[in-house]
Design a protein around this motif. Structure first.
Motif, PDB file in Angstrom:
ATOM      1  N   THR A   1       4.687   6.514   1.434  1.00  0.00           N
ATOM      2  CA  THR A   1       3.821   7.613   1.010  1.00  0.00           C
ATOM      3  C   THR A   1       4.605   8.613   0.175  1.00  0.00           C
ATOM      4  O   THR A   1       5.829   8.490   0.016  1.00  0.00           O
ATOM      5  N   VAL A   2       3.908   9.594  -0.358  1.00  0.00           N
ATOM      6  CA  VAL A   2       4.534  10.698  -1.089  1.00  0.00           C
ATOM      7  C   VAL A   2       4.384  11.955  -0.244  1.00  0.00           C
ATOM      8  O   VAL A   2       3.270  12.361   0.085  1.00  0.00           O
ATOM      9  N   ARG A   3       5.513  12.518   0.122  1.00  0.00           N
ATOM     10  CA  ARG A   3       5.510  13.668   1.033  1.00  0.00           C
ATOM     11  C   ARG A   3       5.352  14.972   0.259  1.00  0.00           C
ATOM     12  O   ARG A   3       6.002  15.188  -0.765  1.00  0.00           O
TER      13      ARG A   3
ATOM     14  N   VAL B   1       0.843  -1.197   0.000  1.00  0.00           N
ATOM     15  CA  VAL B   1       0.000   0.000   0.000  1.00  0.00           C
ATOM     16  C   VAL B   1       0.879   1.249   0.000  1.00  0.00           C
ATOM     17  O   VAL B   1       1.853   1.320   0.751  1.00  0.00           O
ATOM     18  N   THR B   2       0.509   2.227  -0.847  1.00  0.00           N
ATOM     19  CA  THR B   2       1.155   3.541  -0.787  1.00  0.00           C
ATOM     20  C   THR B   2       0.091   4.602  -0.518  1.00  0.00           C
ATOM     21  O   THR B   2      -1.052   4.470  -0.950  1.00  0.00           O
ATOM     22  N   GLY B   3       0.509   5.648   0.178  1.00  0.00           N
ATOM     23  CA  GLY B   3      -0.380   6.763   0.455  1.00  0.00           C
ATOM     24  C   GLY B   3       0.095   8.029  -0.217  1.00  0.00           C
ATOM     25  O   GLY B   3       0.882   8.002  -1.175  1.00  0.00           O
ATOM     26  N   PHE B   4      -0.369   9.154   0.308  1.00  0.00           N
ATOM     27  CA  PHE B   4      -0.026  10.449  -0.272  1.00  0.00           C
ATOM     28  C   PHE B   4      -0.234  11.503   0.810  1.00  0.00           C
ATOM     29  O   PHE B   4      -1.304  11.547   1.409  1.00  0.00           O
ATOM     30  N   ASP B   5       0.749  12.319   1.089  1.00  0.00           N
ATOM     31  CA  ASP B   5       0.729  13.466   2.009  1.00  0.00           C
ATOM     32  C   ASP B   5       1.786  13.359   3.097  1.00  0.00           C
ATOM     33  O   ASP B   5       2.358  14.347   3.520  1.00  0.00           O
ATOM     34  N   ASP B   6       2.028  12.140   3.618  1.00  0.00           N
ATOM     35  CA  ASP B   6       2.936  11.928   4.748  1.00  0.00           C
ATOM     36  C   ASP B   6       2.449  12.654   5.991  1.00  0.00           C
ATOM     37  O   ASP B   6       3.176  13.429   6.617  1.00  0.00           O
ATOM     38  N   ILE B   7       1.192  12.378   6.382  1.00  0.00           N
ATOM     39  CA  ILE B   7       0.684  12.900   7.646  1.00  0.00           C
ATOM     40  C   ILE B   7       1.414  12.207   8.789  1.00  0.00           C
ATOM     41  O   ILE B   7       2.058  11.164   8.604  1.00  0.00           O
ATOM     42  N   ASP B   8       1.332  12.756   9.986  1.00  0.00           N
ATOM     43  CA  ASP B   8       2.073  12.215  11.131  1.00  0.00           C
ATOM     44  C   ASP B   8       1.744  10.752  11.404  1.00  0.00           C
ATOM     45  O   ASP B   8       2.612   9.967  11.792  1.00  0.00           O
ATOM     46  N   PHE B   9       0.469  10.367  11.215  1.00  0.00           N
ATOM     47  CA  PHE B   9       0.067   8.995  11.504  1.00  0.00           C
ATOM     48  C   PHE B   9       0.712   7.984  10.568  1.00  0.00           C
ATOM     49  O   PHE B   9       0.755   6.793  10.877  1.00  0.00           O
ATOM     50  N   SER B  10       1.211   8.434   9.424  1.00  0.00           N
ATOM     51  CA  SER B  10       1.781   7.499   8.445  1.00  0.00           C
ATOM     52  C   SER B  10       2.983   6.763   9.000  1.00  0.00           C
ATOM     53  O   SER B  10       3.131   5.555   8.821  1.00  0.00           O
ATOM     54  N   GLU B  11       3.842   7.500   9.688  1.00  0.00           N
ATOM     55  CA  GLU B  11       5.034   6.880  10.255  1.00  0.00           C
ATOM     56  C   GLU B  11       4.703   6.032  11.475  1.00  0.00           C
ATOM     57  O   GLU B  11       5.435   5.093  11.818  1.00  0.00           O
ATOM     58  N   LEU B  12       3.568   6.324  12.132  1.00  0.00           N
ATOM     59  CA  LEU B  12       3.188   5.595  13.336  1.00  0.00           C
ATOM     60  C   LEU B  12       2.370   4.341  13.043  1.00  0.00           C
ATOM     61  O   LEU B  12       2.120   3.536  13.937  1.00  0.00           O
ATOM     62  N   ALA B  13       1.915   4.196  11.776  1.00  0.00           N
ATOM     63  CA  ALA B  13       1.107   3.034  11.412  1.00  0.00           C
ATOM     64  C   ALA B  13       1.923   1.751  11.549  1.00  0.00           C
ATOM     65  O   ALA B  13       3.153   1.769  11.574  1.00  0.00           O
ATOM     66  N   VAL B  14       1.214   0.631  11.635  1.00  0.00           N
ATOM     67  CA  VAL B  14       1.872  -0.674  11.724  1.00  0.00           C
ATOM     68  C   VAL B  14       1.398  -1.531  10.550  1.00  0.00           C
ATOM     69  O   VAL B  14       0.241  -1.943  10.518  1.00  0.00           O
ATOM     70  N   PRO B  15       2.283  -1.770   9.580  1.00  0.00           N
ATOM     71  CA  PRO B  15       3.643  -1.217   9.444  1.00  0.00           C
ATOM     72  C   PRO B  15       3.584   0.239   8.991  1.00  0.00           C
ATOM     73  O   PRO B  15       2.561   0.687   8.481  1.00  0.00           O
TER      74      PRO B  15
ATOM     75  N   LEU C   1       4.153  24.994  -8.939  1.00  0.00           N
ATOM     76  CA  LEU C   1       4.185  23.587  -8.550  1.00  0.00           C
ATOM     77  C   LEU C   1       5.506  23.262  -7.869  1.00  0.00           C
ATOM     78  O   LEU C   1       6.579  23.643  -8.347  1.00  0.00           O
ATOM     79  N   MET C   2       5.431  22.548  -6.752  1.00  0.00           N
ATOM     80  CA  MET C   2       6.625  22.086  -6.043  1.00  0.00           C
ATOM     81  C   MET C   2       6.783  20.586  -6.234  1.00  0.00           C
ATOM     82  O   MET C   2       5.839  19.881  -6.592  1.00  0.00           O
ATOM     83  N   HIS C   3       7.981  20.106  -5.971  1.00  0.00           N
ATOM     84  CA  HIS C   3       8.291  18.696  -6.209  1.00  0.00           C
ATOM     85  C   HIS C   3       7.952  17.839  -4.985  1.00  0.00           C
ATOM     86  O   HIS C   3       8.281  18.209  -3.853  1.00  0.00           O
ATOM     87  N   PRO C   4       7.294  16.711  -5.191  1.00  0.00           N
ATOM     88  CA  PRO C   4       7.008  15.776  -4.092  1.00  0.00           C
ATOM     89  C   PRO C   4       8.206  14.866  -3.837  1.00  0.00           C
ATOM     90  O   PRO C   4       9.158  14.835  -4.621  1.00  0.00           O
ATOM     91  N   GLU C   5       8.132  14.126  -2.742  1.00  0.00           N
ATOM     92  CA  GLU C   5       9.222  13.219  -2.370  1.00  0.00           C
ATOM     93  C   GLU C   5       8.643  11.871  -1.933  1.00  0.00           C
ATOM     94  O   GLU C   5       7.777  11.812  -1.067  1.00  0.00           O
ATOM     95  N   LEU C   6       9.122  10.800  -2.543  1.00  0.00           N
ATOM     96  CA  LEU C   6       8.686   9.461  -2.152  1.00  0.00           C
ATOM     97  C   LEU C   6       9.383   9.059  -0.851  1.00  0.00           C
ATOM     98  O   LEU C   6      10.604   9.161  -0.731  1.00  0.00           O
ATOM     99  N   VAL C   7       8.602   8.607   0.115  1.00  0.00           N
ATOM    100  CA  VAL C   7       9.137   8.132   1.392  1.00  0.00           C
ATOM    101  C   VAL C   7       8.805   6.646   1.506  1.00  0.00           C
ATOM    102  O   VAL C   7       7.640   6.271   1.649  1.00  0.00           O
ATOM    103  N   VAL C   8       9.813   5.804   1.428  1.00  0.00           N
ATOM    104  CA  VAL C   8       9.603   4.353   1.417  1.00  0.00           C
ATOM    105  C   VAL C   8       9.672   3.798   2.836  1.00  0.00           C
ATOM    106  O   VAL C   8      10.642   4.014   3.560  1.00  0.00           O
ATOM    107  N   ARG C   9       8.599   3.097   3.221  1.00  0.00           N
ATOM    108  CA  ARG C   9       8.550   2.452   4.527  1.00  0.00           C
ATOM    109  C   ARG C   9       8.085   1.007   4.341  1.00  0.00           C
ATOM    110  O   ARG C   9       8.101   0.481   3.219  1.00  0.00           O
ATOM    111  N   ALA C  10       7.652   0.368   5.409  1.00  0.00           N
ATOM    112  CA  ALA C  10       7.438  -1.083   5.375  1.00  0.00           C
ATOM    113  C   ALA C  10       6.093  -1.518   4.805  1.00  0.00           C
ATOM    114  O   ALA C  10       5.826  -2.715   4.716  1.00  0.00           O
ATOM    115  N   SER C  11       5.230  -0.587   4.410  1.00  0.00           N
ATOM    116  CA  SER C  11       3.933  -1.008   3.858  1.00  0.00           C
ATOM    117  C   SER C  11       4.033  -1.474   2.409  1.00  0.00           C
ATOM    118  O   SER C  11       3.034  -1.892   1.819  1.00  0.00           O
TER     119      SER C  11
END
Length: 357
Positions: free
Chosen positions: A303-305, A285-299, A335-345
């Motif tokens: 997401t895209v920050r 699963v990938t998301g979009f925004d990188d809200i605070d809960f994204s890093e706290l999710a299990v796993p 327009l600004m550039h987004p950043e992919l943040v790879v985690r365990a999901s």
């Protein structure tokens, strides 16, 4: 006589003073005003039912030191975070932010904009990302300064409109490419209604990345709700959960899901667990925004920050420049550039067809 129909001029006539004297009274310039004059003005205001708007209390500058912020719903933490960043920048510059939840409803936006305009607000940040802004034309024609956030320029946009956001198409391409490079070929896209500029751009990025690998979009794997007018901002987690439940029940389910934002992605993750599967192992699963809960999710959620602090600062600076300008400024798109943040999901697919054990 109704409050809205009473003018400063009428108060001045009733108090036997000039309109400028009433204006001075309203903004607190009492030092050179005789007590009996103040009493006559106060009595006229009470008798006529006059209620000064905020603009009348700041006649020295001719405008209120505040901006309106219309977001879809603060039920999505992304919008709450954006509001905090924007408010922080605004307060430093002596501005206040007035927050409204619009539910992406043109009717509700019209009502809020009318009230803000009547209260002397001359600058608004609009976050609904609707493709058509004709419903706000009456205020734009009167001089309302509008910055559309999370949106790109559209045909028929007002000539003074500014669009600010990340490149949503590139952002979705980054997430889709990441899943493709992991080996996924059954990729689903999950969202509420795609009838907003930002969501349609994210879907376009998803489709473009698949096309780059000669892979057509499988319409059976695109879930955007059955009601094309239902954006689902307050309940995107529930929509994500429902969507993936239906997708996993098909004969050829996806091995990965690109969700329209993090709240939706967290709902997708819950639905994967409901099915007895593992997030990031059985289904990615990938998301979009990188809200605070994204890093706290299990796993934790891949997401895209969005560079939220920079976006908020640019939005405020751009809108204030237009409010302060003595002439209308031309519109533009930033327009600004987004950043992919790879985690365990996300991880390589475990199976090529099906997930049943």
């Amino acid at each position: 006589m109704s409050t809205g129909s009473v003018t400063i001029q009428q108060v001045a006539v009733a108090a036997a003073v000039s309109p400028s004297t009433v204006s001075n009274y309203l903004i607190g310039r009492h030092d050179r005003m005789r007590p009996e004059t103040q009493q006559r003005i106060a009595a006229a205001i009470a008798e006529l039912g006059y209620r000064p708007n905020r603009a009348a209390r700041q006649l020295r500058t001719g405008r209120v030191q505040a901006m309106g912020l219309l977001v879809p719903s603060v039920a999505n933490p992304f919008w709450g975070a954006f509001a905090l960043h924007l408010e922080s920048v605004a307060l430093t510059a002596g501005y206040r932010i007035l927050l409204c939840n619009s539910a992406r409803s043109p009717e509700r936006e019209m009502a809020y904009v009318e009230q803000l305009w009547d209260d002397g607000i001359r600058g608004i940040v609009l976050c609904s990302s609707l493709p058509n802004l004709d419903h706000l034309a009456p205020w734009l024609e009167q001089g309302l300064n509008l910055v559309a956030f999370d949106r790109t320029v559209q045909a028929g946009d007002p000539p003074t409109l500014v669009n600010i956001g990340v490149d949503n198409a590139i952002a979705a391409q980054l997430a889709t490419r990441h899943l493709w490079e992991l080996g996924h070929r059954r990729l689903a896209f999950v969202s509420g209604s795609l009838n907003s500029v930002s969501r349609s751009e994210r879907f376009r990025g998803f489709a473009n990345e698949l096309a780059a690998h000669q892979m057509p979009v499988d319409e059976a794997l695109v879930w955007s709700g059955r009601d094309t007018g239902h954006y689902g901002d307050p309940d995107l987690a529930g929509l994500g959960r429902t969507a993936v439940t239906e997708l996993l029940a098909t004969d050829d389910p996806p091995t990965a899901v690109v969700a329209v934002n993090d709240v939706c992605a967290l709902g997708v993750a819950a639905g994967i667990r409901d099915a007895g599967l593992r997030v990031g192992q059985d289904v990615s699963v990938t998301g979009f925004d990188d809200i605070d809960f994204s890093e706290l999710a299990v796993p934790p959620l891949t997401t895209v920050r969005q560079p939220l602090a920079d976006l908020a600062a640019t939005t405020f600076r751009t809108l204030r420049e237009r409010i302060d300008s003595e002439r209308p400024l031309s519109g533009c798109s930033l327009l600004m550039h987004p950043e992919l943040v790879v985690r365990a999901s996300t991880g390589p697919p475990r199976r090529t067809r099906g997930h049943r054990r």
